[in-house]
Write a protein that holds these residues in place. Structure first.
Motif, PDB file in Angstrom:
ATOM      1  N   GLY A   1       0.796  -1.217   0.000  1.00  0.00           N
ATOM      2  CA  GLY A   1       0.000   0.000   0.000  1.00  0.00           C
ATOM      3  C   GLY A   1       0.828   1.266   0.000  1.00  0.00           C
ATOM      4  O   GLY A   1       0.298   2.346  -0.157  1.00  0.00           O
ATOM      5  N   SER A   2       2.131   1.162   0.158  1.00  0.00           N
ATOM      6  CA  SER A   2       2.949   2.363   0.187  1.00  0.00           C
ATOM      7  C   SER A   2       3.384   2.762  -1.218  1.00  0.00           C
ATOM      8  O   SER A   2       3.841   3.868  -1.434  1.00  0.00           O
ATOM      9  CB  SER A   2       4.169   2.135   1.065  1.00  0.00           C
ATOM     10  N   GLU A   3       3.234   1.853  -2.179  1.00  0.00           N
ATOM     11  CA  GLU A   3       3.712   2.101  -3.521  1.00  0.00           C
ATOM     12  C   GLU A   3       2.772   3.042  -4.266  1.00  0.00           C
ATOM     13  O   GLU A   3       1.574   3.001  -4.100  1.00  0.00           O
ATOM     14  CB  GLU A   3       3.784   0.756  -4.252  1.00  0.00           C
ATOM     15  N   LYS A   4       3.363   3.892  -5.102  1.00  0.00           N
ATOM     16  CA  LYS A   4       2.585   4.837  -5.919  1.00  0.00           C
ATOM     17  C   LYS A   4       1.668   5.663  -5.016  1.00  0.00           C
ATOM     18  O   LYS A   4       1.838   5.745  -3.826  1.00  0.00           O
ATOM     19  CB  LYS A   4       1.789   4.067  -6.985  1.00  0.00           C
TER      20      LYS A   4
ATOM     21  N   VAL B   1      -7.124   2.864  -9.502  1.00  0.00           N
ATOM     22  CA  VAL B   1      -6.561   2.895 -10.853  1.00  0.00           C
ATOM     23  C   VAL B   1      -5.849   4.232 -11.046  1.00  0.00           C
ATOM     24  O   VAL B   1      -6.384   5.273 -10.673  1.00  0.00           O
ATOM     25  CB  VAL B   1      -7.695   2.729 -11.890  1.00  0.00           C
ATOM     26  N   VAL B   2      -4.617   4.205 -11.615  1.00  0.00           N
ATOM     27  CA  VAL B   2      -3.891   5.457 -11.860  1.00  0.00           C
ATOM     28  C   VAL B   2      -3.963   5.825 -13.337  1.00  0.00           C
ATOM     29  O   VAL B   2      -4.149   4.968 -14.200  1.00  0.00           O
ATOM     30  CB  VAL B   2      -2.404   5.358 -11.427  1.00  0.00           C
TER      31      VAL B   2
ATOM     32  N   THR C   1     -11.666   6.397  -8.323  1.00  0.00           N
ATOM     33  CA  THR C   1     -12.133   5.711  -7.126  1.00  0.00           C
ATOM     34  C   THR C   1     -12.274   4.207  -7.355  1.00  0.00           C
ATOM     35  O   THR C   1     -12.677   3.482  -6.460  1.00  0.00           O
ATOM     36  CB  THR C   1     -13.506   6.254  -6.683  1.00  0.00           C
ATOM     37  N   LYS C   2     -11.927   3.739  -8.560  1.00  0.00           N
ATOM     38  CA  LYS C   2     -12.044   2.312  -8.864  1.00  0.00           C
ATOM     39  C   LYS C   2     -10.796   1.593  -8.348  1.00  0.00           C
ATOM     40  O   LYS C   2      -9.680   2.010  -8.643  1.00  0.00           O
ATOM     41  CB  LYS C   2     -12.170   2.133 -10.374  1.00  0.00           C
TER      42      LYS C   2
END
Ligand code: ZN
Length: 230
Positions: free
Chosen positions: A28-31, A143-144, A151-152
């Protein structure tokens, strides 16, 4: 072909608890984290029977000579639930950055590395593949790159996606998506096109620099909805 075979019972004993502790600790810390996906509690280990298709997938990995460790099912909160995941330990070629992957994703990924990337490197670039580089697998985030999907939940939040950034060859060359997708060397371009095309036959969704600017430096592969190949 890889000759090592690991019995399922042995693999199941191999450090699942230790691995899950350190692997999920940094999850969860990535991106960038998804604002609406902040876990409100710690991860919960789910105690559900392993479905038959997941067991079959574990068997498939073992039969392919893959060394892996099954990971406990976990609910991390915020919709990020990981079921039927493994930590790949040895697929014949070192792979950087991979943490938990749902088994069907791990199965597709190892097949792609062994039967698409490695032969393509040898045949098209004249050197053996010695490492695959990734930006990771599990990450609890949205999603980035697409504001309308902000919010997906990403398939990364289900450990159902992997981002591949480059390849290292025995002769010392390093082929990266960022630098070489539009390489001046036609053999390198053909190699990347070939491994991308093979990925589209193995994963549900494949995104490349062709898709959008957020993917200029990696291939995104996931086993969510598809088929989609860009
Ligand atoms: Zn991705």
């Amino acid at each position: 072909m890889v000759s090592r075979r690991v019995p399922l019972s042995l693999a199941a004993l191999a450090l699942p608890l230790l691995l899950s502790a350190c692997l999920f600790g940094s999850g969860g810390s990535e991106k960038r984290p998804a604002q609406s996906r902040q876990p409100s509690r710690g991860p919960i280990t789910l105690r559900e029977p392993t479905p038959r298709d997941t067991q079959q997938c574990f068997t498939d990995l073992s039969r392919s000579g893959i060394r892996y460790s099954p990971l406990p099912d976990r609910d991390f909160g915020g919709g990020c639930v990981v079921r039927g995941a493994v930590q790949l330990l040895d697929i014949g070629v070192p792979v950087s950055g991979i943490k938990s992957m749902r088994c069907p994703l791990a199965r597709a990924f190892t097949g792609w590395v062994q039967f698409a990337v490695a032969p393509a490197a040898r045949q098209m670039l004249g050197s053996d593949l010695v490492r695959v580089e990734t930006f990771g697998t599990y990450s609890c985030r949205a999603v980035v790159g697409r504001p309308e999907s902000a919010t997906k939940l990403s398939e990364h939040g289900l450990a159902n996606a992997v981002d591949v950034s480059g390849f290292v060859l025995k002769d010392g060359r390093r082929v990266t998506i960022l630098r070489d997708w539009q390489s001046s060397d036609p053999a390198v371009r053909r190699f990347l096109e070939a491994v991308h095309g093979s990925a589209c036959k193995r994963f549900a969704t494949v995104l490349s620099p062709r898709y959008n600017a957020a993917h200029r430096d990696h291939f995104h592969f996931d086993m969510g909805r598809g088929p989609f190949c860009a």
